[in-house]
Write a protein that holds these residues in place. Structure first.
Motif, short mmCIF file in Angstrom:
data_model
loop_
_atom_site.label_atom_id
_atom_site.label_comp_id
_atom_site.label_asym_id
_atom_site.label_seq_id
_atom_site.Cartn_x
_atom_site.Cartn_y
_atom_site.Cartn_z
N TRP A 60 44.47 31.21 -30.85
CA TRP A 60 45.19 30.46 -29.81
C TRP A 60 44.92 28.98 -30.06
O TRP A 60 43.75 28.58 -30.24
CB TRP A 60 44.71 30.87 -28.42
CG TRP A 60 45.54 30.34 -27.28
CD1 TRP A 60 46.58 30.98 -26.65
CD2 TRP A 60 45.40 29.07 -26.62
NE1 TRP A 60 47.08 30.17 -25.65
CE2 TRP A 60 46.37 29.00 -25.61
CE3 TRP A 60 44.53 27.98 -26.79
CZ2 TRP A 60 46.53 27.90 -24.77
CZ3 TRP A 60 44.68 26.86 -25.96
CH2 TRP A 60 45.67 26.84 -24.96
N TYR B 85 45.42 20.25 -24.07
CA TYR B 85 45.35 19.91 -22.66
C TYR B 85 45.33 18.39 -22.56
O TYR B 85 44.69 17.72 -23.37
CB TYR B 85 44.08 20.47 -22.01
CG TYR B 85 44.13 21.94 -21.70
CD1 TYR B 85 44.60 22.40 -20.47
CD2 TYR B 85 43.68 22.88 -22.62
CE1 TYR B 85 44.64 23.76 -20.17
CE2 TYR B 85 43.72 24.25 -22.32
CZ TYR B 85 44.20 24.67 -21.10
OH TYR B 85 44.24 26.02 -20.81
N THR C 228 48.62 31.38 -21.03
CA THR C 228 47.41 31.44 -20.21
C THR C 228 47.74 31.10 -18.77
O THR C 228 48.63 30.29 -18.50
CB THR C 228 46.33 30.46 -20.75
OG1 THR C 228 45.25 30.44 -19.83
CG2 THR C 228 46.86 29.06 -20.95
N ILE D 172 43.07 22.69 -15.24
CA ILE D 172 41.61 22.90 -15.25
C ILE D 172 40.94 21.64 -14.69
O ILE D 172 41.13 20.55 -15.24
CB ILE D 172 41.11 23.18 -16.69
CG1 ILE D 172 41.74 24.47 -17.25
CG2 ILE D 172 39.58 23.25 -16.74
CD1 ILE D 172 41.38 24.77 -18.70
N LYS E 244 34.99 22.00 -15.29
CA LYS E 244 35.09 23.46 -15.29
C LYS E 244 35.43 23.98 -16.69
O LYS E 244 36.35 23.48 -17.34
CB LYS E 244 36.19 23.93 -14.32
CG LYS E 244 35.97 23.52 -12.90
CD LYS E 244 34.91 24.37 -12.23
CE LYS E 244 34.77 23.99 -10.75
NZ LYS E 244 33.55 24.49 -10.15
N GLY E 245 34.72 25.02 -17.09
CA GLY E 245 34.98 25.63 -18.39
C GLY E 245 34.60 24.71 -19.54
O GLY E 245 34.08 23.60 -19.34
N ILE E 246 34.85 25.18 -20.73
CA ILE E 246 34.54 24.39 -21.94
C ILE E 246 35.42 23.14 -21.95
O ILE E 246 34.94 22.03 -22.20
CB ILE E 246 34.78 25.24 -23.21
CG1 ILE E 246 34.05 26.60 -23.14
CG2 ILE E 246 34.38 24.46 -24.46
CD1 ILE E 246 32.57 26.52 -22.90
N CYS E 247 36.70 23.34 -21.64
CA CYS E 247 37.64 22.22 -21.66
C CYS E 247 37.25 21.14 -20.64
O CYS E 247 37.20 19.95 -20.97
CB CYS E 247 39.05 22.72 -21.37
SG CYS E 247 39.69 23.84 -22.63
N GLY E 248 36.96 21.59 -19.42
CA GLY E 248 36.60 20.64 -18.38
C GLY E 248 35.32 19.88 -18.68
O GLY E 248 35.16 18.71 -18.31
N TYR F 146 32.39 28.89 -18.37
CA TYR F 146 33.44 29.25 -19.32
C TYR F 146 34.59 29.88 -18.54
O TYR F 146 34.35 30.66 -17.61
CB TYR F 146 32.88 30.26 -20.35
CG TYR F 146 33.93 30.91 -21.21
CD1 TYR F 146 34.59 30.17 -22.20
CD2 TYR F 146 34.30 32.24 -21.02
CE1 TYR F 146 35.59 30.76 -22.97
CE2 TYR F 146 35.28 32.83 -21.80
CZ TYR F 146 35.92 32.08 -22.77
OH TYR F 146 36.89 32.66 -23.52
N ILE F 147 35.81 29.55 -18.92
CA ILE F 147 37.00 30.12 -18.29
C ILE F 147 37.66 31.05 -19.31
O ILE F 147 38.11 30.58 -20.37
CB ILE F 147 38.01 29.02 -17.89
CG1 ILE F 147 37.37 28.03 -16.90
CG2 ILE F 147 39.27 29.64 -17.29
CD1 ILE F 147 38.19 26.75 -16.72
N CYS G 176 40.52 33.07 -20.86
CA CYS G 176 41.98 33.13 -20.82
C CYS G 176 42.46 34.47 -21.35
O CYS G 176 43.55 34.92 -21.02
CB CYS G 176 42.58 32.01 -21.68
SG CYS G 176 42.38 30.41 -20.91
N ASP H 107 42.31 22.57 -28.13
CA ASP H 107 41.46 23.71 -27.79
C ASP H 107 41.89 24.88 -28.67
O ASP H 107 43.08 25.21 -28.72
CB ASP H 107 41.66 24.05 -26.31
CG ASP H 107 40.94 25.32 -25.88
OD1 ASP H 107 39.97 25.72 -26.55
OD2 ASP H 107 41.34 25.90 -24.86
N ASP I 271 40.95 28.94 -29.73
CA ASP I 271 40.20 30.17 -29.46
C ASP I 271 40.28 31.08 -30.67
O ASP I 271 41.31 31.15 -31.35
CB ASP I 271 40.82 30.93 -28.28
CG ASP I 271 40.62 30.24 -26.96
OD1 ASP I 271 39.66 29.45 -26.82
OD2 ASP I 271 41.42 30.49 -26.04
N1 SME Z 1 38.32 28.83 -22.41
C1 SME Z 1 38.70 27.54 -21.89
C2 SME Z 1 39.93 27.62 -21.03
C3 SME Z 1 41.19 27.42 -21.78
S1 SME Z 1 41.72 28.82 -22.57
O1 SME Z 1 40.78 29.04 -23.71
C4 SME Z 1 43.24 28.63 -23.18
C5 SME Z 1 37.55 26.92 -21.11
O2 SME Z 1 36.54 27.58 -20.88
O3 SME Z 1 37.70 25.78 -20.70
#
Ligand code: SME
Length: 153
Positions: free
Chosen positions: A42, A46, A65, A70, A74-78, A98-99, A101, A124, A126
């Motif tokens: 993926w 963002y 997704t 986000i 929050k999450g890896i991205c945030g 971690y979020i 998807c 991002d 995956d």
């Molecule tokens: N896993 C990401 C969220 C985005 S999805 O991978 C598309 C995260 O933890 O921020």
């Protein structure tokens, strides 16, 4: 084995096509990466809304997704939106913040996109295998983001 320097040249070729709008070009870049690199399952961008302190999903390649917005932190991205630093996750199951998807995802890499020194978003990626990413991916994606910043922003 991926030839990353060739892939970078191909991506730069897409960035030079000024007939296309930004989103179409970035969608093509996502598709190129996802279809070329075996461990990129993926691939998406963002972009930051600095006022709201949220990231918003832009062009991507892979399964849709639910996480199109986000919050920073929050999450890896945030977390990357706050730290402005690369984040390479060998095993997502070991991450508390971690979020998910897609349940198949095992590892992830997020590289910020700087325009004029400012973090405006991120790429991002995956992977469905653990330990998928290396310094080679980091270096390639930093160069790609620099080329995107130069060409599109
Ligand atoms: N896993 C990401 C969220 C985005 S999805 O991978 C598309 C995260 O933890 O921020």
């Amino acid at each position: 084995m991926t030839n990353y320097s060739l892939l970078l040249q191909e991506a730069k070729g897409l960035l030079l096509n000024t007939a296309l709008d930004k989103n179409t070009t970035l969608t093509k870049v996502c598709l190129l990466l996802q279809s070329t690199v075996e461990h990129y399952d993926w691939v998406g961008f963002y972009f930051a809304n600095e006022v709201e302190r949220t990231l918003h999903l832009g062009p991507f390649a892979g399964i849709p997704t639910d996480h199109t917005v986000i919050p920073y932190g929050k999450g890896i991205c945030g977390q990357v939106a706050v730290s402005n630093e690369n984040f390479l996750v060998d095993d997502v199951s070991a991450q508390d913040n971690y979020i998910a998807c897609d349940i198949h995802v095992k590892s992830e890499i997020v590289i910020p996109l700087f325009v004029g020194g400012k973090n405006i978003g991120q790429i991002d990626i995956d992977s469905n295998v653990v330990n998928a990413f290396s310094e080679q991916d980091t270096h390639f994606l930093e160069q790609l983001n620099a080329a995107i910043a130069d060409s599109l922003f």
